[in-house]
Each structure stands twice: as structure tokens, then as C-alpha cells.
Design a protein around this motif. Structure first.
Motif, PDB file in Angstrom:
ATOM      1  N   LYS A  92       0.767  -0.958  -0.495  1.00 44.03           N
ATOM      2  CA  LYS A  92       0.153  -0.539  -0.239  1.00 44.03           C
ATOM      3  C   LYS A  92       0.638   1.197   0.010  1.00 44.03           C
ATOM      4  N   PHE A  93       1.987   1.012   0.783  1.00 48.69           N
ATOM      5  CA  PHE A  93       2.625   2.815   0.616  1.00 48.69           C
ATOM      6  C   PHE A  93       3.755   2.872  -0.262  1.00 48.69           C
ATOM      7  N   GLU A  94       3.777   1.669  -1.556  1.00 52.24           N
ATOM      8  CA  GLU A  94       4.534   1.398  -2.597  1.00 52.24           C
ATOM      9  C   GLU A  94       3.110   2.331  -3.725  1.00 52.24           C
ATOM     10  N   ARG A  95       2.468   1.862  -3.613  1.00 57.35           N
ATOM     11  CA  ARG A  95       1.511   2.637  -3.988  1.00 57.35           C
ATOM     12  C   ARG A  95       0.689   3.967  -4.065  1.00 57.35           C
ATOM     13  N   LEU A  96       0.885   4.366  -2.485  1.00 52.79           N
ATOM     14  CA  LEU A  96       0.324   5.623  -2.223  1.00 52.79           C
ATOM     15  C   LEU A  96       1.387   7.029  -2.204  1.00 52.79           C
ATOM     16  N   LYS A  97       2.406   6.345  -2.781  1.00 53.37           N
ATOM     17  CA  LYS A  97       3.892   7.224  -3.404  1.00 53.37           C
ATOM     18  C   LYS A  97       3.479   6.779  -4.646  1.00 53.37           C
ATOM     19  N   LYS A  98       2.817   6.178  -5.552  1.00 56.07           N
ATOM     20  CA  LYS A  98       2.644   6.058  -7.061  1.00 56.07           C
ATOM     21  C   LYS A  98       1.556   7.678  -6.691  1.00 56.07           C
ATOM     22  N   ARG A  99       0.788   7.513  -6.358  1.00 57.45           N
ATOM     23  CA  ARG A  99      -0.439   8.234  -6.559  1.00 57.45           C
ATOM     24  C   ARG A  99      -0.047   9.702  -5.980  1.00 57.45           C
ATOM     25  N   SER A 100       0.865   9.667  -4.762  1.00 55.92           N
ATOM     26  CA  SER A 100       1.513  11.274  -4.468  1.00 55.92           C
ATOM     27  C   SER A 100       2.088  12.169  -5.968  1.00 55.92           C
ATOM     28  N   LEU A 120      -5.040  -0.682 -12.405  1.00 58.76           N
ATOM     29  CA  LEU A 120      -6.423  -1.904 -11.256  1.00 58.76           C
ATOM     30  C   LEU A 120      -7.333  -2.106 -11.478  1.00 58.76           C
ATOM     31  N   GLU A 121      -8.149  -3.071 -11.615  1.00 62.45           N
ATOM     32  CA  GLU A 121      -9.300  -3.676 -11.689  1.00 62.45           C
ATOM     33  C   GLU A 121      -9.870  -2.697 -10.973  1.00 62.45           C
ATOM     34  N   ASP A 122      -9.941  -1.978  -9.285  1.00 63.63           N
ATOM     35  CA  ASP A 122     -10.794  -1.315  -9.495  1.00 63.63           C
ATOM     36  C   ASP A 122      -9.619  -0.364  -8.527  1.00 63.63           C
ATOM     37  N   ILE A 123     -11.421   0.987  -8.349  1.00 62.95           N
ATOM     38  CA  ILE A 123     -10.243   2.425  -8.402  1.00 62.95           C
ATOM     39  C   ILE A 123     -10.032   1.932  -6.482  1.00 62.95           C
ATOM     40  N   SER A 124     -10.718   1.435  -6.007  1.00 66.82           N
ATOM     41  CA  SER A 124     -10.677   1.574  -5.058  1.00 66.82           C
ATOM     42  C   SER A 124      -8.799   1.068  -4.045  1.00 66.82           C
ATOM     43  N   GLU A 125      -8.677   0.288  -5.259  1.00 70.45           N
ATOM     44  CA  GLU A 125      -7.365  -0.250  -5.133  1.00 70.45           C
ATOM     45  C   GLU A 125      -6.310   1.054  -5.049  1.00 70.45           C
ATOM     46  N   GLY A 126      -6.533   1.943  -5.538  1.00 74.13           N
ATOM     47  CA  GLY A 126      -5.587   3.040  -5.715  1.00 74.13           C
ATOM     48  C   GLY A 126      -5.914   4.297  -4.788  1.00 74.13           C
ATOM     49  N   ILE A 127      -6.731   4.235  -3.888  1.00 76.32           N
ATOM     50  CA  ILE A 127      -6.729   4.895  -2.880  1.00 76.32           C
ATOM     51  C   ILE A 127      -6.702   4.498  -1.549  1.00 76.32           C
ATOM     52  N   ALA A 128      -6.040   5.098  -0.279  1.00 78.63           N
ATOM     53  CA  ALA A 128      -5.808   4.723   0.873  1.00 78.63           C
ATOM     54  C   ALA A 128      -7.206   4.039   1.771  1.00 78.63           C
ATOM     55  N   PHE A 129      -8.118   4.566   1.162  1.00 78.28           N
ATOM     56  CA  PHE A 129      -9.513   3.862   1.854  1.00 78.28           C
ATOM     57  C   PHE A 129     -10.671   3.761   0.904  1.00 78.28           C
ATOM     58  N   GLY A 130     -11.259   2.961   0.844  1.00 76.53           N
ATOM     59  CA  GLY A 130     -12.906   2.713   0.366  1.00 76.53           C
ATOM     60  C   GLY A 130     -13.616   3.854   1.520  1.00 76.53           C
ATOM     61  N   ILE A 131     -15.070   3.330   0.793  1.00 77.53           N
ATOM     62  CA  ILE A 131     -15.471   4.331   1.833  1.00 77.53           C
ATOM     63  C   ILE A 131     -16.067   3.419   2.592  1.00 77.53           C
ATOM     64  N   LYS A 132     -16.176   1.829   2.549  1.00 76.21           N
ATOM     65  CA  LYS A 132     -16.612   0.520   3.647  1.00 76.21           C
ATOM     66  C   LYS A 132     -15.460   0.880   4.265  1.00 76.21           C
ATOM     67  N   ASP A 133     -13.943   0.628   4.362  1.00 78.56           N
ATOM     68  CA  ASP A 133     -13.197   0.789   4.324  1.00 78.56           C
ATOM     69  C   ASP A 133     -12.769   2.043   5.888  1.00 78.56           C
ATOM     70  N   ALA A 134     -13.286   3.337   5.580  1.00 82.35           N
ATOM     71  CA  ALA A 134     -13.185   5.082   5.965  1.00 82.35           C
ATOM     72  C   ALA A 134     -13.884   4.452   7.645  1.00 82.35           C
TER      73      ALA A 134
END
Length: 323
Positions: A3-11, A309-323
Motif C-alpha cells: 500500500k505504501f508503494e502504491r500511495l507513493k505512486k499516487r502522490s 488496477l481493476e478497482d479504483i479502491s485499490e488506488g486510494i488510501a481507504f474506500g468508503i467501506k474502510d473509512a
């Protein structure tokens, strides 16, 4: 990838989006997320919250579905080319392509006609998808009419019937649709667009559709050359809508008429009424919107395409169900 690597890419992705506009002298604006008004758009649902306002007591506010209205107010006040990059909220279903809270990029260009804005949207998408597995070099631009002719074999959708649309759905083995009036041409046409055409768009590059029917103008101008068509476009990549843009309507009276028409449709369909943005309407009337084109782009969708990514929730820190 962690997740950290993915969030660095998003940043880095967000940094690059901002750099695209800084290089073009387009300023970033920060607009309110909360508003006293909601969107009258029939297809959007504003989330409501209640605030304790000193001296006024409890008062309903709405989370914005886009920064469009405050950005247009800024344009009326003399702000020039500008963009917003941040969160918006739409109360709707969840899917691999939809989150209730998501990131939007919206920008306005003074003096741009629709084609100039289309070219800039394409350039931004190509820059962000360069080097990814998603194809983006080829650009196909079609009118709404041409899109139905090419991808649904309906030569002229403007003169086609509801029966023509139902036949296409049958040919493409779309599951039977129940509860739709047989002669509801507009709804059957929309089903052909979403179920048959859109999944085929942008499979080998970027696909731009323009000249939408005037009934779907939203807040775009209707073409003076062809009153059947609105000066509006949508952009698709890999069967997914990424952007929706207009040559912006400027007439304050027409804004009110379209808003009130939407409210009438809310009532007709048994939906709750919404509060109109009278501040926007007043600024349009008193100060005027400059000649401009504007577009909104789904940031999470574009990032998902870049990362495969197949699901946009994979590219964000938390989806609505995890918030």
C-alpha cells in the motif's frame, strides 16, 4: 506492491497533474466542500449534513458533487484559467469504477472553444498514461450520431425509434430489461449507449464523443449550427468514461430555466426537491460568466488505468467501506 508503494505512486501522480497546469499558468483554486445548495442534476444525489450555525440554529448543508458552481462564481468575479483537484461526493452505488467519495480534477479555460479543450484533455491523459500498459497514442473522435452508427449499427440515432434500440440490445444479448415503457425512446437509447457502446470505446486508444443531443446539454451551450446538438464531449479509455466537458452556457436566464426544468423532473419522478444555488444564479446575472470551456475528470479512474488496477479502491488510501 505494498500500500505504501502504491500511495507513493499516487502522490507522484497528483504532483504531475498539478505540474501540467502550473506549466500552463492555470492556477489552483480551493473551493468549499459544503454548500447551502445542492445540485439539481437528476442523475446526481447530493449528500446532506446538518450544521449548528451561530445565531441561526440548525441548518442543512450539502457536500458538493463537483466544484463547478463555486468555480463559475470565481470566474464571474474575474478569476481566469483555474483548476480544482480534490474530493467530491455523490450518493450512489459502489462498483469497481464508483466510490461515493472520490477525487475530481476540474478546470476552466477562458477563450477556449470545445476542440481546444478536447486537445488539452487528450494531452493530459496521454502524458499520465505514457509508459503504462493502457493504449493512449491513437485518438478517435466521433459525434454522438457517428458513435451509434459505428458501434451499434444505428445509422441515425436522432431519427431511430425505441424499437430500433430494443433490437440492438437483443442482437448484443443484453439481459432483458423490465419496467421500461416500450415507447420510451430516450431510455432505450441510453441503454444502448451504456450497455452496448461504452464498453467498446477506447479499446485501442482514447475515444472522444461530442455533439450530444441537446436534451443532454446539462450546462453546455446548444449548438447554433445544429440545434439538435449540445456543445459537450465525453472521453473514454478502455471502455471507461474519464472526462465530461462543455462549451459553457453563459446566459443566466437559461441557467435558471434548466435548473427549474430539473426540479420539475424531480417532482415528476417522486424525488425530493433540492435547494438551488441562488448565489451562482445571482453572480451569473449581475457579473456574467466569461466565454470559456470547462471539464471534469475522474482522478481515481485515470490513476487506476495508469497502474493497471481493476478497482479504483485499490488506488486510494481507504474506500468508503474502510473509512
Amino acid at each position: 506492491m505494498t500500500k505504501f508503494e502504491r500511495l507513493k505512486k499516487r502522490s507522484q501522480f497528483l504532483h504531475d497533474l498539478r505540474a501540467f497546469f502550473y506549466e500552463r499558468a492555470v492556477i489552483e483554486v480551493d473551493t468549499p466542500i459544503l454548500s447551502q445548495a445542492a445540485t439539481p442534476d437528476l442523475h446526481l444525489r447530493s449528500l446532506r449534513t446538518t450544521l449548528q450555525i451561530p445565531g441561526e440554529g440548525l441548518k442543512d448543508y450539502y457536500l458538493h458533487t463537483s466544484p463547478e458552481y463555486p468555480m463559475k462564481r470565481l470566474l464571474c468575479e474575474g478569476v481566469e484559467d483555474c483548476f480544482y483537484l480534490g474530493k467530491v461526493f455523490r450518493d450512489s452505488d459502489l462498483s469497481p469504477r464508483h466510490q461515493i467519495e472520490f477525487s475530481m480534477l476540474e478546470w476552466y479555460r477562458l477563450g477556449f472553444d470545445l476542440q481546444q479543450l478536447i486537445d488539452e484533455v487528450v494531452a493530459l491523459i496521454q502524458a499520465r498514461l505514457s509508459g503504462s500498459e493502457t493504449l493512449c497514442d491513437d485518438v478517435e473522435q466521433l459525434t454522438y450520431r457517428e458513435t451509434f452508427a459505428k458501434y451499434a449499427q444505428i445509422d441515425d440515432i436522432f431519427s431511430a425509434t425505441a424499437a430500433n434500440c430494443r433490437e440492438v440490445l437483443l442482437i448484443h444479448k443484453v439481459p432483458e430489461i423490465v419496467g421500461v415503457e416500450l415507447d420510451d425512446k430516450v431510455l432505450w437509447e441510453q441503454l444502448v449507449l451504456t450497455e452496448v457502446i461504452e464498453p467498446q470505446l477506447g479499446k485501442s486508444g482514447i475515444c472522444v464523443i461530442n455533439d450530444f443531443p441537446a436534451r443532454d446539454a446539462a450546462l453546455a451551450r446548444v449548438s447554433t449550427d445544429n440545434p439538435q446538438c449540445a456543445q459537450r464531449f465525453e472521453v473514454f479509455v478502455n471502455g471507461m468514461e474519464l472526462a465530461n466537458g462543455y462549451y459553457e452556457l453563459a446566459d443566466a436566464n437559461e441557467y435558471r430555466q434548466r435548473f427549474e426544468a430539473s426540479l420539475a423532473m424531480h417532482k415528476e419522478q417522486g424525488l425530493p426537491p433540492v435547494v438551488l444555488d441562488e448565489n451562482l444564479l445571482a453572480d451569473l446575472e449581475q457579473k456574467g460568466l466569461p466565454d470559456c470551456s470547462g471539464v471534469a475528470l475522474g482522478v481515481d479512474r485515470l490513476f487506476a488505468l495508469q497502474q493497471g488496477l481493476e478497482d479504483i479502491s485499490e488506488g486510494i488510501a481507504f474506500g468508503i467501506k474502510d473509512a
